[in-house]
Scaffold this motif. Structure first.
Motif, PDB file in Angstrom:
ATOM      1  N   ILE A  67      34.022   1.887  27.526  1.00 46.69           N
ATOM      2  CA  ILE A  67      34.943   1.793  26.397  1.00 46.69           C
ATOM      3  C   ILE A  67      34.550   0.650  25.462  1.00 46.69           C
ATOM      4  N   ALA A  68      34.153  -0.474  26.038  1.00 50.67           N
ATOM      5  CA  ALA A  68      33.867  -1.662  25.233  1.00 50.67           C
ATOM      6  C   ALA A  68      32.418  -1.766  24.776  1.00 50.67           C
ATOM      7  N   GLU A  69      31.487  -1.217  25.579  1.00 53.33           N
ATOM      8  CA  GLU A  69      30.081  -1.538  25.364  1.00 53.33           C
ATOM      9  C   GLU A  69      29.156  -0.344  25.138  1.00 53.33           C
ATOM     10  N   TYR A  70      29.645   0.897  25.276  1.00 56.30           N
ATOM     11  CA  TYR A  70      28.707   2.022  25.286  1.00 56.30           C
ATOM     12  C   TYR A  70      27.857   2.109  24.024  1.00 56.30           C
ATOM     13  N   SER A  71      28.434   1.836  22.872  1.00 57.27           N
ATOM     14  CA  SER A  71      27.671   1.969  21.620  1.00 57.27           C
ATOM     15  C   SER A  71      26.454   1.042  21.597  1.00 57.27           C
ATOM     16  N   LYS A  72      26.497  -0.042  22.386  1.00 59.70           N
ATOM     17  CA  LYS A  72      25.369  -0.976  22.414  1.00 59.70           C
ATOM     18  C   LYS A  72      24.149  -0.374  23.110  1.00 59.70           C
ATOM     19  N   SER A  73      24.361   0.710  23.845  1.00 55.64           N
ATOM     20  CA  SER A  73      23.236   1.342  24.537  1.00 55.64           C
ATOM     21  C   SER A  73      22.393   2.205  23.595  1.00 55.64           C
ATOM     22  N   TYR A  74      22.982   2.627  22.466  1.00 52.75           N
ATOM     23  CA  TYR A  74      22.227   3.499  21.563  1.00 52.75           C
ATOM     24  C   TYR A  74      22.155   3.015  20.115  1.00 52.75           C
ATOM     25  N   LEU A  75      22.937   2.047  19.726  1.00 51.96           N
ATOM     26  CA  LEU A  75      22.836   1.504  18.368  1.00 51.96           C
ATOM     27  C   LEU A  75      21.713   0.469  18.319  1.00 51.96           C
ATOM     28  N   THR A  76      20.509   0.957  18.502  1.00 52.97           N
ATOM     29  CA  THR A  76      19.319   0.104  18.529  1.00 52.97           C
ATOM     30  C   THR A  76      18.220   0.762  17.691  1.00 52.97           C
ATOM     31  N   LYS A  77      17.200  -0.011  17.355  1.00 49.08           N
ATOM     32  CA  LYS A  77      16.060   0.518  16.606  1.00 49.08           C
ATOM     33  C   LYS A  77      15.240   1.497  17.450  1.00 49.08           C
ATOM     34  N   GLU A  78      15.370   1.385  18.780  1.00 46.70           N
ATOM     35  CA  GLU A  78      14.559   2.193  19.688  1.00 46.70           C
ATOM     36  C   GLU A  78      15.234   3.498  20.082  1.00 46.70           C
ATOM     37  N   VAL A  79      16.396   3.810  19.506  1.00 41.96           N
ATOM     38  CA  VAL A  79      17.185   4.941  19.986  1.00 41.96           C
ATOM     39  C   VAL A  79      16.429   6.262  19.920  1.00 41.96           C
ATOM     40  N   ASP A  80      15.656   6.491  18.865  1.00 40.59           N
ATOM     41  CA  ASP A  80      14.939   7.766  18.740  1.00 40.59           C
ATOM     42  C   ASP A  80      13.863   7.905  19.816  1.00 40.59           C
ATOM     43  N   ASP A  81      13.129   6.824  20.055  1.00 41.29           N
ATOM     44  CA  ASP A  81      12.110   6.858  21.098  1.00 41.29           C
ATOM     45  C   ASP A  81      12.759   7.041  22.474  1.00 41.29           C
ATOM     46  N   GLU A  82      13.868   6.351  22.708  1.00 39.77           N
ATOM     47  CA  GLU A  82      14.545   6.459  24.000  1.00 39.77           C
ATOM     48  C   GLU A  82      15.154   7.847  24.181  1.00 39.77           C
ATOM     49  N   ASN A  83      15.597   8.428  23.100  1.00 40.06           N
ATOM     50  CA  ASN A  83      16.117   9.794  23.173  1.00 40.06           C
ATOM     51  C   ASN A  83      15.014  10.773  23.552  1.00 40.06           C
ATOM     52  N   LYS A  84      13.818  10.577  22.978  1.00 36.86           N
ATOM     53  CA  LYS A  84      12.683  11.436  23.313  1.00 36.86           C
ATOM     54  C   LYS A  84      12.293  11.300  24.780  1.00 36.86           C
ATOM     55  N   GLU A  85      12.529  10.115  25.341  1.00 41.04           N
ATOM     56  CA  GLU A  85      12.215   9.878  26.747  1.00 41.04           C
ATOM     57  C   GLU A  85      13.296  10.437  27.682  1.00 41.04           C
ATOM     58  N   GLY A  86      14.366  10.944  27.087  1.00 39.73           N
ATOM     59  CA  GLY A  86      15.418  11.559  27.892  1.00 39.73           C
ATOM     60  C   GLY A  86      16.470  10.607  28.422  1.00 39.73           C
ATOM     61  N   TYR A  87      16.567   9.410  27.847  1.00 37.18           N
ATOM     62  CA  TYR A  87      17.513   8.419  28.350  1.00 37.18           C
ATOM     63  C   TYR A  87      18.979   8.850  28.183  1.00 37.18           C
ATOM     64  N   PHE A  88      19.231   9.729  27.218  1.00 40.83           N
ATOM     65  CA  PHE A  88      20.604  10.139  26.941  1.00 40.83           C
ATOM     66  C   PHE A  88      20.864  11.596  27.343  1.00 40.83           C
ATOM     67  N   SER A  89      20.003  12.124  28.190  1.00 42.25           N
ATOM     68  CA  SER A  89      20.078  13.553  28.539  1.00 42.25           C
ATOM     69  C   SER A  89      21.371  13.913  29.264  1.00 42.25           C
ATOM     70  N   ILE A  90      21.853  13.048  30.139  1.00 40.74           N
ATOM     71  CA  ILE A  90      23.088  13.361  30.872  1.00 40.74           C
ATOM     72  C   ILE A  90      24.280  13.376  29.916  1.00 40.74           C
ATOM     73  N   TYR A  91      24.328  12.393  29.042  1.00 34.53           N
ATOM     74  CA  TYR A  91      25.388  12.311  28.035  1.00 34.53           C
ATOM     75  C   TYR A  91      25.413  13.569  27.174  1.00 34.53           C
ATOM     76  N   LYS A  92      24.241  14.001  26.716  1.00 35.73           N
ATOM     77  CA  LYS A  92      24.157  15.198  25.878  1.00 35.73           C
ATOM     78  C   LYS A  92      24.491  16.459  26.668  1.00 35.73           C
ATOM     79  N   ARG A  93      24.077  16.486  27.923  1.00 39.90           N
ATOM     80  CA  ARG A  93      24.359  17.650  28.766  1.00 39.90           C
ATOM     81  C   ARG A  93      25.854  17.830  28.994  1.00 39.90           C
ATOM     82  N   LEU A  94      26.559  16.723  29.164  1.00 38.43           N
ATOM     83  CA  LEU A  94      28.013  16.768  29.332  1.00 38.43           C
ATOM     84  C   LEU A  94      28.678  17.346  28.091  1.00 38.43           C
TER      85      LEU A  94
END
Length: 224
Positions: free
Chosen positions: A132-159
């Motif tokens: 609730i307090a911190e989740y946006s800090k995991s993806y509001l970064t300059k590296e988000v596109d690269d990390e997305n390509k690596e599948g870091y957010f796959s579970i979140y998207k799958r849900l």
């Protein structure tokens, strides 16, 4: 059905960690105490030196599991979404009516979290507060596109895709199922945050829950 959940392991993308923290007692202590510490002092003030003191281990031992604290946050948030996904799948599996299935899914996503005794090293209540307090800090970064390509957010998207598909089962003609599904997941976190910190700008409370708000909003939206 409950017996199937006894020995489940929440799988997190192996690229997020250097060594699987679930594979050792030290790794599980890292997870347990990182949740406690981030919940207590916040992610910005959290670091591996402080965590090392909490677990009675050298800071270097934590770096054998995670490259940095950002990766640790990605692990914790991924674990949380994976845990919610398991709860959603098993809670809706026996529901044949699409509308009732969607309502149950909204309840799983939006309800106040209770601790799950199956994972003794994870405090789901405190972890949910971190999300609730911190989740946006995991993806509001300059590296988000690269990390997305690596599948870091796959579970979140799958849900979210699971909820999108449930919306489509209720009303196949509704044009914005993905946007609505992601709004439920993100909005639930935001409403819990507002309820705790800015109660004047949310109607969600003990009597008007986040679950009832999103159930009302979604059903009225897709059944127009």
């Amino acid at each position: 059905m409950e017996r199937l959940l006894i020995n489940i392991k929440i799988s997190v993308n192996e690229k997020i960690y250097l060594k699987d923290p679930e594979s050792s007692d030290l790794g599980k202590r890292i997870l347990k105490h990182s949740i406690e510490l981030i919940h207590s002092i916040g992610f910005e003030c959290f670091n591996f030196k402080k965590l090392g003191k909490e677990i009675g281990s050298n800071e270097s031992s934590i770096y054998r599991y995670f490259e940095n604290k950002h990766k640790l946050l990605l692990y914790l948030t991924s674990w949380y979404w994976g845990w919610l996904e398991y709860k959603l799948v098993f809670s809706t599996n026996g529901i044949s009516n699409p509308k009732n299935q969607l309502i149950k899914a909204i309840e799983i996503i939006c309800d106040v979290i209770r601790e799950d005794s199956r994972f003794s090293h994870i405090n789901e209540v405190k972890l949910s507060k971190i999300l609730i307090a911190e989740y946006s800090k995991s993806y509001l970064t300059k590296e988000v596109d690269d990390e997305n390509k690596e599948g870091y957010f796959s579970i979140y998207k799958r849900l979210i895709i699971r909820i999108k598909e449930m919306i489509g089962q209720v009303n196949p003609k509704y044009q914005y199922p993905a946007s609505l599904a992601s709004s439920i997941v993100e909005g639930a976190l935001h409403q819990h945050f507002l309820r705790e910190h800015f109660p004047l700008i949310t109607d969600c409370s003990d009597t008007k829950t986040t679950t009832s708000f999103y159930s009302d909003l979604v059903l009225k939206t897709i059944q127009k």
